[in-house]
Design a protein around this motif. Structure first.
Motif, PDB file in Angstrom:
ATOM      1  N   VAL A  43       0.845  -1.200   0.000  1.00  0.00           N
ATOM      2  CA  VAL A  43       0.000   0.000   0.000  1.00  0.00           C
ATOM      3  C   VAL A  43       0.878   1.247   0.000  1.00  0.00           C
ATOM      4  O   VAL A  43       2.096   1.164   0.176  1.00  0.00           O
ATOM      5  N   ASP A  44       0.256   2.405  -0.188  1.00  0.00           N
ATOM      6  CA  ASP A  44       1.024   3.649  -0.179  1.00  0.00           C
ATOM      7  C   ASP A  44       1.554   3.944   1.233  1.00  0.00           C
ATOM      8  O   ASP A  44       1.108   3.356   2.217  1.00  0.00           O
ATOM      9  N   ILE A  49       1.786   3.700   7.181  1.00  0.00           N
ATOM     10  CA  ILE A  49       2.102   4.328   8.468  1.00  0.00           C
ATOM     11  C   ILE A  49       0.890   4.306   9.400  1.00  0.00           C
ATOM     12  O   ILE A  49       1.009   3.991  10.582  1.00  0.00           O
ATOM     13  N   SER A  50      -0.293   4.615   8.874  1.00  0.00           N
ATOM     14  CA  SER A  50      -1.482   4.608   9.734  1.00  0.00           C
ATOM     15  C   SER A  50      -1.790   3.195  10.235  1.00  0.00           C
ATOM     16  O   SER A  50      -2.178   3.005  11.392  1.00  0.00           O
ATOM     17  N   THR A  51      -1.595   2.190   9.389  1.00  0.00           N
ATOM     18  CA  THR A  51      -1.794   0.805   9.807  1.00  0.00           C
ATOM     19  C   THR A  51      -0.759   0.403  10.850  1.00  0.00           C
ATOM     20  O   THR A  51      -1.077  -0.277  11.833  1.00  0.00           O
ATOM     21  N   LEU A  52       0.468   0.835  10.653  1.00  0.00           N
ATOM     22  CA  LEU A  52       1.538   0.552  11.614  1.00  0.00           C
ATOM     23  C   LEU A  52       1.220   1.173  12.969  1.00  0.00           C
ATOM     24  O   LEU A  52       1.328   0.513  14.004  1.00  0.00           O
ATOM     25  N   VAL A  53       0.823   2.427  12.974  1.00  0.00           N
ATOM     26  CA  VAL A  53       0.484   3.111  14.225  1.00  0.00           C
ATOM     27  C   VAL A  53      -0.657   2.383  14.925  1.00  0.00           C
ATOM     28  O   VAL A  53      -0.608   2.152  16.145  1.00  0.00           O
ATOM     29  N   GLN A  54      -1.671   2.004  14.177  1.00  0.00           N
ATOM     30  CA  GLN A  54      -2.814   1.287  14.753  1.00  0.00           C
ATOM     31  C   GLN A  54      -2.369  -0.055  15.349  1.00  0.00           C
ATOM     32  O   GLN A  54      -2.797  -0.438  16.448  1.00  0.00           O
ATOM     33  N   ILE A  63       6.569   2.967  21.167  1.00  0.00           N
ATOM     34  CA  ILE A  63       7.744   3.560  20.539  1.00  0.00           C
ATOM     35  C   ILE A  63       7.628   3.427  19.032  1.00  0.00           C
ATOM     36  O   ILE A  63       7.474   2.341  18.503  1.00  0.00           O
ATOM     37  N   LEU A  64       7.676   4.558  18.350  1.00  0.00           N
ATOM     38  CA  LEU A  64       7.713   4.562  16.890  1.00  0.00           C
ATOM     39  C   LEU A  64       8.732   5.599  16.479  1.00  0.00           C
ATOM     40  O   LEU A  64       8.588   6.791  16.742  1.00  0.00           O
ATOM     41  N   ARG A  65       9.814   5.160  15.865  1.00  0.00           N
ATOM     42  CA  ARG A  65      10.860   6.058  15.424  1.00  0.00           C
ATOM     43  C   ARG A  65      11.154   5.746  13.963  1.00  0.00           C
ATOM     44  O   ARG A  65      11.563   4.637  13.617  1.00  0.00           O
ATOM     45  N   LEU A  66      10.886   6.719  13.112  1.00  0.00           N
ATOM     46  CA  LEU A  66      11.194   6.563  11.692  1.00  0.00           C
ATOM     47  C   LEU A  66      12.553   7.181  11.453  1.00  0.00           C
ATOM     48  O   LEU A  66      12.725   8.391  11.539  1.00  0.00           O
TER      49      LEU A  66
END
Length: 71
Positions: A43-44, A49-54, A63-66
């Motif tokens: 996916v785009d 990112i929104s799926t990852l955060v969820q 913890i989420l660090r890009l």
């Protein structure tokens, strides 16, 4: 608790540098398997990112660090 004990055993047997390298390798493997099994990789970026955060919120991982995001 297990991570602390594992870290202590590895440190006593291999030293700090090798212990750090082992944890980095294990972390990378965990991240790859999590992505393959729990995230939509086709996916785009915004949807990913929104799926990852969820997913992280659901798992109560705070913890989420890009480190590098190339658009």
């Amino acid at each position: 608790m297990l991570e602390y004990c594992m870290n202590d055993v590895l440190f006593k047997n291999f030293g700090i540098e090798k212990t750090d390298e082992i944890f980095k390798q294990a972390s990378y493997l965990i991240e790859c398997e999590f992505a393959k099994n729990a995230l939509p990789l086709d996916v785009d970026e915004s949807t990913f990112i929104s799926t990852l955060v969820q997913a992280l919120e659901t798992l109560k991982v705070g913890i989420l660090r890009l480190e590098n995001l190339v658009l």
